[in-house]
Design a protein around this motif. Structure first.
Motif, PDB file in Angstrom:
ATOM      1  N   LEU A   1       0.804  -1.218   0.000  1.00  0.00           N
ATOM      2  CA  LEU A   1       0.000   0.000   0.000  1.00  0.00           C
ATOM      3  C   LEU A   1       0.845   1.280   0.000  1.00  0.00           C
ATOM      4  O   LEU A   1       0.340   2.333  -0.354  1.00  0.00           O
ATOM      5  N   PHE A   2       2.106   1.180   0.413  1.00  0.00           N
ATOM      6  CA  PHE A   2       2.953   2.382   0.379  1.00  0.00           C
ATOM      7  C   PHE A   2       4.196   2.210  -0.494  1.00  0.00           C
ATOM      8  O   PHE A   2       4.918   3.161  -0.770  1.00  0.00           O
ATOM      9  N   GLY A   3       4.432   0.980  -0.969  1.00  0.00           N
ATOM     10  CA  GLY A   3       5.652   0.694  -1.713  1.00  0.00           C
ATOM     11  C   GLY A   3       5.771   1.420  -3.039  1.00  0.00           C
ATOM     12  O   GLY A   3       6.862   1.862  -3.416  1.00  0.00           O
ATOM     13  N   THR A   4       4.669   1.563  -3.763  1.00  0.00           N
ATOM     14  CA  THR A   4       4.742   2.234  -5.068  1.00  0.00           C
ATOM     15  C   THR A   4       5.189   3.678  -4.905  1.00  0.00           C
ATOM     16  O   THR A   4       6.067   4.153  -5.644  1.00  0.00           O
ATOM     17  N   ALA A   5       4.617   4.373  -3.934  1.00  0.00           N
ATOM     18  CA  ALA A   5       5.004   5.764  -3.683  1.00  0.00           C
ATOM     19  C   ALA A   5       6.449   5.844  -3.199  1.00  0.00           C
ATOM     20  O   ALA A   5       7.206   6.755  -3.582  1.00  0.00           O
ATOM     21  N   PHE A   6       6.842   4.893  -2.376  1.00  0.00           N
ATOM     22  CA  PHE A   6       8.213   4.844  -1.862  1.00  0.00           C
ATOM     23  C   PHE A   6       9.212   4.656  -3.004  1.00  0.00           C
ATOM     24  O   PHE A   6      10.198   5.399  -3.124  1.00  0.00           O
TER      25      PHE A   6
END
Length: 311
Positions: free
Chosen positions: A260-265
């Motif tokens: 859920l946060f990896g793409t933005a990271f």
């Protein structure tokens, strides 16, 4: 070298320890012991709780087969001396302040000097475990972070924690470095997610899982986790690049929400020019047990002895 060493992971509310087979490189099945510990208790109660857990694990191998005990210990702690430096500012284990934990446990376990006790920062132990037997065992330079109640981090080169030098922050960790209106720990520990969710929704939650579970139905939850990932990429990117990290290993409870946060990271890391392989820990909490036990390999301990006072 004896076949077994004990790795002990000291958490804020528990101790977890296990036998590690130093020849074959794995945690021995059914050797794990976990006990709850009240970090506000007296020094005697805390030390006796740790002693009981370690004694239970020793019994599973026989004292004569155990090389010693390695501890993955939160700071502040004098890792080279075995002396606790906890005080009221860290809100845990305050009664152990200035207690020589190594000597106290040796007395309680009646080792008579035959069984060494060695100590390493808990985040460093996690990273060493990952570099020895985990995700980073095939690379030279790795960085490991643990995302949870606190924001742990460590830099490793060829299995050895790096705590100073070019491309590495002071103490070889990043939790204390400035970021936005605070420091890294303010933004990448669970409490940021809880506080940010309260700001966005007015709702008080106990952890990140509640927010993650709301993503499909609530755009605010999705946005919060994307903000978390983007912030972390902005913060970690320059250090991953300057260190020349080949791999970033992510552990801790919040790593379960990486999807859920990896793409933005990863998008932010790309902006920063940080080209690094990212992987989620499979060893999880066992990594710190494995990393701390590795200190009982005397040849390895000689490699890391000089960095322990700098953690």
């Amino acid at each position: 070298m004896k076949k077994y060493a004990i790795g002990a992971d000291i958490g804020g509310s528990h101790i977890s320890c296990a036998l590690v087979d130093m020849f074959e490189g794995h945690i021995v099945a059914d050797s794990q012991t976990e006990m709850k510990i009240d970090n506000k208790a007296s020094a005697n109660e805390i030390l006796n709780g740790w002693k009981d857990a370690i004694a239970s694990t020793i019994e599973k191998a026989g004292r004569e087969n155990v090389a010693g005990v390695g501890f993955a210990m939160p700071g502040p702690f004098a890792y080279d001396k075995g002396i606790a430096l906890f005080d009221e500012s860290v809100a845990k284990f305050e009664k152990l302040c200035k207690v020589n934990v190594a000597n106290e446990l040796a007395g309680r376990l009646r080792t008579n000097g035959s069984m060494p006790f060695r100590f390493m920062n808990d985040a460093s132990a996690f990273a060493v475990g990952e570099a020895w037997l985990g995700e980073a065992k095939e690379v030279g330079k790795s960085v490991s972070v643990t995302l949870g109640t606190g924001f742990g981090s460590a830099f490793v080169n060829n299995g050895v924690p790096v705590v100073e030098g070019e491309g590495v922050p002071k103490m070889g960790c990043v939790w204390h470095l400035p970021f936005k209106n605070g420091i890294g720990d303010d933004y990448f520990s669970t409490r940021w997610c809880i506080a940010r969710w309260k700001d966005l929704s007015g709702e008080k939650v106990n952890g990140v899982k509640t927010i993650a579970d709301a993503v499909s139905a609530n755009p605010k939850a999705k946005g919060l986790l994307e903000e978390y990932g983007s912030n972390m990429g902005e913060f970690l990117g320059p250090w991953l690049k300057s260190f020349g990290a080949e791999m970033l290993v992510i552990g801790g409870n919040v790593s379960g929400a990486y999807n859920l946060f990896g793409t933005a990271f990863e998008a932010e890391l790309k902006k920063q020019g940080a080209d690094v392989q990212i992987t989620i820990s499979r060893l999880k909490e066992d990594a710190a047990i494995i990393g701390s036990a590795r200190m009982l390999d005397d040849a390895y301990f000689k490699q890391i002895e000089k960095v322990l006072p700098l953690m």
